[in-house]
Design a protein around this motif. Structure first.
Motif, PDB file in Angstrom:
ATOM      1  N   UNK A  39       0.835  -1.206   0.000  1.00  0.00           N
ATOM      2  CA  UNK A  39       0.000   0.000   0.000  1.00  0.00           C
ATOM      3  C   UNK A  39       0.870   1.255   0.000  1.00  0.00           C
ATOM      4  N   UNK A  40       1.923   1.249   0.804  1.00  0.00           N
ATOM      5  CA  UNK A  40       2.837   2.394   0.857  1.00  0.00           C
ATOM      6  C   UNK A  40       3.495   2.616  -0.496  1.00  0.00           C
ATOM      7  N   UNK A  41       3.954   1.563  -1.130  1.00  0.00           N
ATOM      8  CA  UNK A  41       4.601   1.689  -2.445  1.00  0.00           C
ATOM      9  C   UNK A  41       3.651   2.325  -3.460  1.00  0.00           C
ATOM     10  N   UNK A  42       2.382   1.922  -3.413  1.00  0.00           N
ATOM     11  CA  UNK A  42       1.394   2.530  -4.316  1.00  0.00           C
ATOM     12  C   UNK A  42       1.140   3.988  -3.951  1.00  0.00           C
ATOM     13  N   UNK A  55      12.578   5.227   0.771  1.00  0.00           N
ATOM     14  CA  UNK A  55      11.409   5.208   1.657  1.00  0.00           C
ATOM     15  C   UNK A  55      11.056   3.777   2.052  1.00  0.00           C
ATOM     16  N   UNK A  56      11.059   2.876   1.080  1.00  0.00           N
ATOM     17  CA  UNK A  56      10.723   1.482   1.370  1.00  0.00           C
ATOM     18  C   UNK A  56      11.811   0.804   2.197  1.00  0.00           C
ATOM     19  N   UNK A  57      13.062   1.197   1.998  1.00  0.00           N
ATOM     20  CA  UNK A  57      14.146   0.651   2.823  1.00  0.00           C
ATOM     21  C   UNK A  57      13.983   1.083   4.280  1.00  0.00           C
ATOM     22  N   UNK A  58      13.583   2.334   4.505  1.00  0.00           N
ATOM     23  CA  UNK A  58      13.335   2.812   5.874  1.00  0.00           C
ATOM     24  C   UNK A  58      12.171   2.048   6.499  1.00  0.00           C
ATOM     25  N   UNK A  59      11.115   1.833   5.717  1.00  0.00           N
ATOM     26  CA  UNK A  59       9.972   1.058   6.210  1.00  0.00           C
ATOM     27  C   UNK A  59      10.406  -0.378   6.531  1.00  0.00           C
ATOM     28  N   UNK A  60      11.160  -0.990   5.616  1.00  0.00           N
ATOM     29  CA  UNK A  60      11.617  -2.366   5.815  1.00  0.00           C
ATOM     30  C   UNK A  60      12.470  -2.505   7.076  1.00  0.00           C
ATOM     31  N   UNK A  61      13.311  -1.513   7.347  1.00  0.00           N
ATOM     32  CA  UNK A  61      14.152  -1.562   8.550  1.00  0.00           C
ATOM     33  C   UNK A  61      13.289  -1.547   9.809  1.00  0.00           C
ATOM     34  N   UNK A  62      12.268  -0.711   9.816  1.00  0.00           N
ATOM     35  CA  UNK A  62      11.364  -0.661  10.971  1.00  0.00           C
ATOM     36  C   UNK A  62      10.602  -1.973  11.103  1.00  0.00           C
TER      37      UNK A  62
END
Length: 149
Positions: A39-42, A55-62
């Motif tokens: 959903x975030x990627x979209x 942005x997705x790397x930061x989300x993935x780390x969390x």
């Protein structure tokens, strides 16, 4: 600094996404985190490949940090996971809207679903039951004990 309206949209969208990630509880937390990532990627589709990747790397780390924890008390872990995700999502969405203000209306739609997001309640005593959106998932036995006059 973004205007208060935009910040409210960001907070609402982050809250909606983080609630979605944890709504199925600990057993399905990994699935919830994956669903929110999609959903975030979209949602940040206007960003370039590098911006989106960061942005997705930061989300993935969390998300990875949340999944690496040993399950302790279920309610505490879900509350903490939701809070950490919301904070990270607010950072991502703030940077995104600062760069792409034209995406504000799209994120507003995501934020407006916050009022309809389902809530998860965990009730524990001798047994455990989960309520999602007021619906019981599994079995629940209520024993009020013997009535004494």
């Amino acid at each position: 600094m973004l205007d208060p309206d935009t910040m409210a949209i960001i907070t609402g969208a982050a809250g909606t996404l983080s609630a979605d990630a944890v709504r199925a509880g600990i057993p399905k937390l990994r699935d919830g985190l994956k669903r929110v990532r999609v959903t975030l990627a979209r949602a940040i589709r206007l960003a370039g490949p590098d911006e989106q990747g960061n942005a997705l790397a930061a989300y993935d780390a969390t998300a990875a940090a949340i999944l690496e924890r040993r399950p302790t008390e279920i309610e505490t872990q879900l509350t903490q996971a939701r809070s950490e995700l919301a904070t990270q999502l607010e950072r991502i969405l703030t940077a995104y809207l600062a760069a792409y203000p034209e995406a504000k209306s799209e994120l507003a739609i995501l934020a407006s679903s916050a009022g309809t997001a389902r809530r998860t309640y965990i009730q524990s005593s001798h047994d455990q039951s989960t309520f999602v959106g007021g619906d019981l998932q599994g079995d629940l036995t209520i024993n009020h004990g013997e009535r004494r006059d």
